[in-house]
Each structure stands twice: as structure tokens, then as C-alpha cells.
Design a protein around this motif. Structure first.
Motif, PDB file in Angstrom:
ATOM      1  N   ALA A 109      -2.069   4.976  -4.064  1.00 64.38           N
ATOM      2  CA  ALA A 109      -1.991   3.511  -4.017  1.00 64.38           C
ATOM      3  C   ALA A 109      -1.540   3.082  -2.624  1.00 64.38           C
ATOM      4  CB  ALA A 109      -0.995   3.021  -5.056  1.00 64.38           C
ATOM      5  N   LEU A 110      -2.091   1.964  -2.163  1.00 64.40           N
ATOM      6  CA  LEU A 110      -1.658   1.374  -0.889  1.00 64.40           C
ATOM      7  C   LEU A 110      -0.934   0.065  -1.185  1.00 64.40           C
ATOM      8  CD1 LEU A 110      -3.423   3.586   0.280  1.00 64.40           C
ATOM      9  CD2 LEU A 110      -4.562   1.901   1.693  1.00 64.40           C
ATOM     10  N   ASP A 111      -0.060  -0.352  -0.280  1.00 65.83           N
ATOM     11  CA  ASP A 111       0.768  -1.525  -0.584  1.00 65.83           C
ATOM     12  C   ASP A 111      -0.002  -2.842  -0.528  1.00 65.83           C
ATOM     13  OD1 ASP A 111       0.450  -1.805   2.118  1.00 65.83           O
ATOM     14  OD2 ASP A 111       2.592  -1.793   2.618  1.00 65.83           O
ATOM     15  N   ASP A 112      -1.270  -2.812  -0.114  1.00 70.99           N
ATOM     16  CA  ASP A 112      -2.054  -4.063  -0.188  1.00 70.99           C
ATOM     17  C   ASP A 112      -2.899  -4.095  -1.449  1.00 70.99           C
ATOM     18  OD1 ASP A 112      -3.966  -2.160   0.285  1.00 70.99           O
ATOM     19  OD2 ASP A 112      -4.869  -3.155   2.016  1.00 70.99           O
ATOM     20  N   GLY A 113      -2.633  -3.171  -2.361  1.00 72.93           N
ATOM     21  CA  GLY A 113      -3.330  -3.180  -3.651  1.00 72.93           C
ATOM     22  C   GLY A 113      -4.559  -2.284  -3.657  1.00 72.93           C
ATOM     23  N   SER A 114      -4.962  -1.763  -2.512  1.00 68.88           N
ATOM     24  CA  SER A 114      -6.162  -0.929  -2.541  1.00 68.88           C
ATOM     25  C   SER A 114      -5.837   0.500  -2.947  1.00 68.88           C
ATOM     26  CB  SER A 114      -6.915  -1.004  -1.212  1.00 68.88           C
ATOM     27  OG  SER A 114      -6.059  -0.828  -0.139  1.00 68.88           O
ATOM     28  N   ARG A 115      -6.908   1.230  -3.284  1.00 68.11           N
ATOM     29  CA  ARG A 115      -6.755   2.603  -3.758  1.00 68.11           C
ATOM     30  C   ARG A 115      -7.422   3.558  -2.782  1.00 68.11           C
ATOM     31  NH1 ARG A 115     -10.129   3.008  -7.523  1.00 68.11           N
ATOM     32  NH2 ARG A 115     -11.080   1.115  -6.756  1.00 68.11           N
TER      33      ARG A 115
END
Ligand code: GAL
Length: 674
Positions: free
Chosen positions: A536-542
Motif C-alpha cells: 500500500a502507498l500513502d496516496d491510496g495506490s497499490r
């Protein structure tokens, strides 16, 4: 290396033909001569103008040692000529006759485990065999002598798909040739020891004579040796090509080429080193249904082939009308796909569309391979669609010679492919071509047309350069990219890039060695993850596959890891460098996130994106002769908006306002104004 310009060149692709050329492989030797008359009549009906013959002709024209029989080939050449069909003439050396390998079994290739590969299939010859070379050149000389001035001749077709099966041979002749190649490259054995890092595992060599090809070992093999064996093997076949071409050129003025295999399943030859030897670049492409997205791979292969041609038009030398016979499941093309796929190649610079093959074989290993004329005969969908395709390609004549417009480049590199997919790397799940395809798919989804260029190429004309997994890079190529960025360009580099040099030696001081300064980051540890582990990335992307501990050294974090072993470290960064921008993705972003990143980098770089293009909709422009042609191809199952003004060449319809492109449809529009 020189680029040969053949006398008599002119017309499409220098073949003395005009327009977009429809062609095919023709194997008349598989049929009774009574069938040939029907063949040529039907070829005319389908609009076939160029046929490749004598590709596997050796045992026919040279049925026994010292016996030559050209009667049938003479007849076929003359018959084609009488019907106005031009010939793409095979030198016939692709497969050796049985008498030759019986006489000289030392010609046969040997696999890495020391076992021989026997005749009975095809291409059962060692690229470094002096006996093979000698016999092959004798055949080429006779064929070139006999047909070099034949009025039907348009093009020479050297061998066939060199290295398709026999790229790596480990026999004693290959070992000898490998040692000779290494002597040339390194001069001294000490230089070789340094390049291969033989201080490791007591691998030091005292003399060139001690060196073997990388035959199978009990443990991992030396990566430097493996890399050089790849280079050597590619060069050995290029040398074979050059030897045949030289014999031809002494006897004929027609252009010379061979068919490349720019596809997903072959990586044996570094075609950047081959391309300038071709009078016209030709590629064989077959949809690979083992891939998740075969159509995107097809578009990429077409763009890479154009790159090999230096942007000039190229030939699609082979493709299938429908199914092939060599995949686990050989899918038929759905209605309309033949047309859309052929037009995709043309959109991306092909000025010829040729098929394997003319008439479906009744016997042999390829008897279930599709053909223009299938087993069912002319009362078949394949035939009807082929005839219609021939008609449409005829209508597109004015497009021939134009060039594809692209403002974004992607760097592609066989050395990185060989090293990243080699033994002993951080993750066997990171495969070079997959990472390139991943980047290409993101660009396609963002509505961007790309050129594919080699590392180190001049980049001035591009607004954005994407550098996926360029694992092995030389200083000069890294400097070219950096200078391009400092001059105002934009680059997007992805993980696994810049890690080793061209000896496969790690660049020390932190990853991604070659690009650290340009990217304004430093990585102290790579942290690959299991293929099923989502990041998971903190901007919501995977993301997946890869993470690393990125420290910022001038760059800013665009997104950071919110899970996994690099938790809290930047995952996507951006660095203002001189007048330009250098982006970095430290992970394999999910498709949507990747496309969004590419779109953002493209927008920042001022790349015009087509909002209606996308993963299933091709929108490619070819320009030239003062005109622009828009190829719009809808591979999706719903209509899509089309905002182009001009004349649809295929229907004659004039588009004066925005319209839609129906599901499965294609339009080729001559734009009125831009
Ligand atoms: C190519 C080859 C042709 C034919 C075709 C089948 O590799 O050049 O001879 O075998 O594949 O797809």
C-alpha cells in the motif's frame, strides 16, 4: 557499421513496389505443381504482391551432396513473375538437408547440458560451425547467381528467424569461437578476469584456452560469462547474416534483409547491433495468448521494430491470419481482429503486412497453423477477411512512406534483459520485459504514442523519456539521460534501473547507482516482496513485487510506502534537475496508479495526450508528404468518441464534426487541418 543503400531501390521500403504491400510465405514444394496455377490466381484475387519462397528450400535444390536441381524453383519464380507477383527470395539456408548432417554430425547444435539436438525439426545447426558456414555460403552463391537479376526478385531473405531455436550452442566449435571472440574483446586474460569478477569462487583463468561456454554447472554460473555468452551468440549469428549478405551483394542489387523476432518469447539477439545491417527492417510477430494483454504487446513490438528501423517504415514479414500451432492453446482470431491487428502494425509504421503462410499445410508440424487460404478453401471466413484486408491495404497506398509521430520515448535494452533475467538476482519475479510492458501499458492507457529507442540514443526531440528497469547501463548512456533532463527534459525511471554496468558489475555507493544524482535519491537496501503480497502507498495506490529503502537527496516524495518492508520510505519521487524533472518509481505500481503517474509526468512535460485513446483504443498519427493520417482502432466492445476531422480513407466519408468509432471498428483519417 554501414547502412547499405541498394541500387535500384525506390518505392515502398526500397522494394520497387508501391503502397502498403500485402505478402505471404509460399511453400509450393509442399504441393503438387497442378496446385500452383490456382495459387497464383488466388494470390491475385487477394491482392498478394510479394511472396517469400525458398525459405526451407535447401534439400529441394540440393537433394544430395554435389547435386543441384533448380527446375522447380525456376518454374515458381517464372510463374510468379508472369502473374506480376514479386519475390522475397529465401537463401534457403534455414534448415540443413539430412545428407549434410549425416555426413557432418558435428554441425548439429549442442545444448548447455552437453546433449546434441538432432535433425528432424528445423534449424539444427551450430552458428559457429565452419562446415555449416561453408556449405551454406555455397548454396547462397548458387541461388544468388541464378536469381540475382530475375525480374520477379524484390528482396533477399537471408535464412529465417536466425537464432529462433539455435541461438545458443555449447559444442566444441562454439567453445573455440567463443574463446576467439573473448580474445578480441579483452586482449588479455587478466582483462577478462577483471570483467567477469573471477576472483569469486576460485574462477580465475590463467589462459583463454581454459574457458568454456557456460555449460550447465552444479551451482549458479558466472554472470559475466553468461552475459558475454549472450553477446557472443548474438554476434555469431550476425556474422552468419553478414556472410550470407556479402555473397548476395556480390551477385545482386536487390535489397537484403532477414526476419527479426521482436516478440515476447525470444530475447536471444541484440537487434540494436543488427539493425543497421538490414536494407529494410523486417519483423515477425504473432499474438501471444500466454500473455495477459497480447494486443498491447503487439503494439509495443511494432513500436520497437520501428525503433530498430530508426523511425523509418518497416516490414511486417510474418504474422498469422488466425491461430498459430505452437502455443498451448492456439486461439482463432475473433471476427474483425485480423483487420484491426494488421492495421495496428500499419499505424505503427509497417508498410507491408505479410503472412505465414499462403496455403495451410496438410502435413508437417505446422499443419494446424492458419493461412490466408485455409484447409477449408476459399469458402471460409479467413479467406473472405483476407481478401477484404488486401482491398483495404490497397486503399491505404498514400500512407506508405509516412512516419509515426511520437513525443515520448521508452528506453529498451537487451543487455538489461539478459542481466536482470539472469541467475542470482534479488527476485526471480522481476522480469525485464514484463516491467517494460508494464510501463508501455501505462503510457498507452494515458493516451500517449511512444518511440522505443536504445539507451544512449539522442533524446532531444522528446518531452518525456521513460526508463523501465534499465538494469545495466553504461556511464555514457546515463550521462546522455542526465544531460537531457538538465536541458529541460523529463525522465521517469523505475526500480531495478542503473544497478550494474555493462560487465554486470554493481555500481557501488547506493542504488540506483547510475541514476542516483539525477534522481536525487539514494537507496541502501532493496526489499522485493512475494508476488502475491500487495503493497500500500500513502496516496491510496497499490503496488507489488518490489520496494526499497529510498532516502531523499534533493528529490521530494510524491508517495510513500504505507506497508511492507520499506514502510515510511518514499515509493515515488520527483527531482528538479537543472531545467528538467526526474521521476522515480521504487515499486511496481498497479496499472491504474502507473497510468496516473505517467499521465502526470506527461502533462508536466507538456506532452499532448489524446483523451480518447486508451488501453483498448489505438490513436496513432503517421505524417509525411505534408499530410497527417490518424489511425483510430477500437479494440473494445463499445463505441468510443472520435474527435478527428478529415477524410476516412477506408470509406471515403468526410468527418466534419466529432463522431464515434463503433466497437471493433477502425478508421484511417487523412486530417484536413491540425
Ligand atoms: C515463424 C517461422 C515460420 C513459421 C511461423 C509459424 O517462427 O519463421 O517459418 O514457422 O513461425 O508461426
Amino acid at each position: 557499421m554501414t547502412t547499405h543503400t541498394r541500387t535500384g531501390a525506390g518505392g515502398t521500403l526500397g522494394l520497387a513496389l508501391d503502397g502498403i504491400v500485402l505478402g505471404c510465405d509460399y511453400n509450393p514444394e509442399q504441393w503438387d505443381p497442378t496446385v500452383w496455377q490456382e495459387d497464383v490466381a488466388l494470390m491475385r484475387e487477394a491482392g498478394v504482391r510479394l511472396v517469400a519462397i525458398n525459405i526451407f528450400g535447401w534439400s529441394h535444390v540440393n537433394p544430395a551432396d554435389g547435386r543441384w536441381d533448380f527446375a522447380a524453383l525456376d518454374q515458381v519464380m517464372d510463374l510468379l513473375h508472369a502473374h506480376g507477383i514479386r519475390v522475397n527470395l529465401g537463401t534457403g539456408t534455414a534448415s540443413t538437408p539430412a545428407w549434410l548432417t549425416r555426413q557432418h554430425p558435428e554441425i548439429l547444435p549442442v545444448a548447455a547440458d552437453g546433449t546434441t539436438r538432432y535433425p528432424g525439426g528445423r534449424q539444427a545447426w551450430c552458428p559457429s560451425s565452419p562446415i555449416l558456414r561453408d556449405r551454406a555460403l555455397d548454396l547462397v552463391a548458387r541461388v544468388a547467381e541464378r536469381y540475382g537479376d530475375h525480374p520477379a526478385l524484390a528482396l533477399w531473405h537471408v535464412s529465417n528467424e536466425l537464432g529462433c531455436h539455435n541461438a545458443h550452442c555449447y559444442c566444441d566449435a562454439s567453445a573455440d569461437a567463443f574463446r576467439g571472440w573473448l580474445r578480441e574483446r579483452y586482449g588479455t586474460v587478466d582483462a577478462l578476469n577483471a570483467a567477469w569478477g573471477t576472483a569469486f569462487w576460485s574462477q580465475r583463468y590463467g589462459a583463454f584456452d581454459e574457458i568454456l561456454p557456460p555449460r550447465l554447472t552444479l551451482s549458479s554460473r558466472n554472470p559475466g560469462q553468461m552475459l558475454d555468452f549472450h553477446r557472443f551468440s548474438s554476434d555469431a549469428l550476425l556474422d552468419h547474416y553478414r556472410a550470407e549478405a556479402e555473397v548476395i551483394r556480390a551477385r545482386s542489387d536487390a535489397p537484403v534483409t532477414t526476419n527479426f523476432m521482436v516478440t515476447a518469447h525470444i530475447r536471444n539477439l541484440d537487434y540494436w547491433t543488427w539493425a543497421s545491417d538490414m536494407d529494410v527492417v523486417a519483423n515477425d510477430h504473432y499474438l501471444d495468448h500466454r500473455l495477459a494483454d497480447p494486443v498491447t504487446e503487439m503494439a509495443f513490438a511494432a513500436d520497437l521494430t520501428r525503433g530498430l528501423a530508426g523511425g523509418a517504415p518497416w516490414m511486417l514479414m510474418e504474422t498469422a491470419v488466425g491461430a498459430v500451432n505452437w502455443q498451448p492453446l492456439n486461439r482463432a482470431r475473433a471476427a474483425g481482429e485480423l483487420r484491426r491487428h494488421a492495421l495496428t502494425h500499419v499505424a505503427r509504421g509497417a508498410d507491408s503486412v505479410c503472412f505465414f503462410q499462403w496455403r495451410a499445410s496438410a502435413q508437417g508440424a505446422e499443419k494446424f497453423h492458419s493461412a490466408l487460404l485455409p484447409h477449408a478453401g476459399t469458402d471460409s471466413r479467413a479467406w473472405r477477411e483476407s481478401v477484404e484486408l488486401g482491398r483495404e491495404l490497397g486503399v491505404l497506398a498514400e500512407v506508405a512512406g509516412t512516419r509515426v509521430e511520437a513525443h515520448v520515448a521508452i528506453l529498451f535494452d537487451w543487455i538489461s534483459w539478459w542481466t536482470l533475467d539472469g541467475e542470482g538476482n534479488p527476485s526471480t519475479h522481476v522480469r525485464y520485459l514484463e516491467q517494460v510492458h508494464h510501463a508501455y501499458r501505462a503510457l498507452r492507457a494515458a493516451g500517449v504514442t511512444v518511440d522505443v529507442v536504445p539507451a544512449g540514443a539522442a533524446l532531444d526531440g522528446y518531452r518525456l523519456v521513460v526508463v523501465p528497469a534499465l538494469h545495466a547501463v553504461q556511464d555514457a548512456a546515463a550521462d546522455t539521460l542526465d544531460a537531457y533532463v538538465r536541458d529541460g527534459g523529463s525522465a521517469l525511471v523505475t526500480f531495478a534501473s542503473g544497478i550494474v554496468d555493462h560487465d554486470d558489475r554493481v555500481r557501488l555507493g547506493g542504488y540506483p547507482g547510475a541514476f542516483r544524482d539525477m534522481l536525487g535519491i539514494r537507496v541502501d537496501e532493496m526489499c522485493p516482496v512475494a508476488p502475491d503480497e500487495e503493497l500500500a502507498l500513502d496516496d491510496g495506490s497499490r503496488a507489488s513485487l518490489w520496494s526499497e529503502r529510498v532516502e531523499l537527496r534533493g528529490a521530494e516524495a510524491v508517495a510513500s510506502f504505507a506497508s511492507g518492508p520499506a514502510l515510511g520510505h518514499p515509493a515515488v519521487t520527483r527531482h528538479r534537475r537543472g531545467d528538467g524533472l526526474a521521476w522515480y518509481a521504487a515499486t511496481a505500481l498497479a496499472a491504474d496508479a502507473y497510468a496516473a503517474l505517467v499521465a502526470r509526468a506527461a502533462d508536466d512535460a507538456g506532452v499532448s495526450r489524446d483523451p480518447h485513446a486508451g488501453p483498448h483504443v489505438e490513436l496513432v498519427r503517421r505524417t509525411g508528404h505534408g499530410r497527417t493520417y490518424v489511425f483510430a482502432i477500437n479494440n473494445s466492445d463499445r463505441p468510443v468518441p472520435l474527435d478527428v476531422r478529415g477524410t476516412d480513407l477506408l470509406t471515403g466519408e468526410v468527418l466534419r464534426a466529432a463522431t464515434t468509432l463503433d466497437a471493433g471498428e477502425a478508421r484511417i483519417v487523412r486530417e484536413e487541418t491540425r
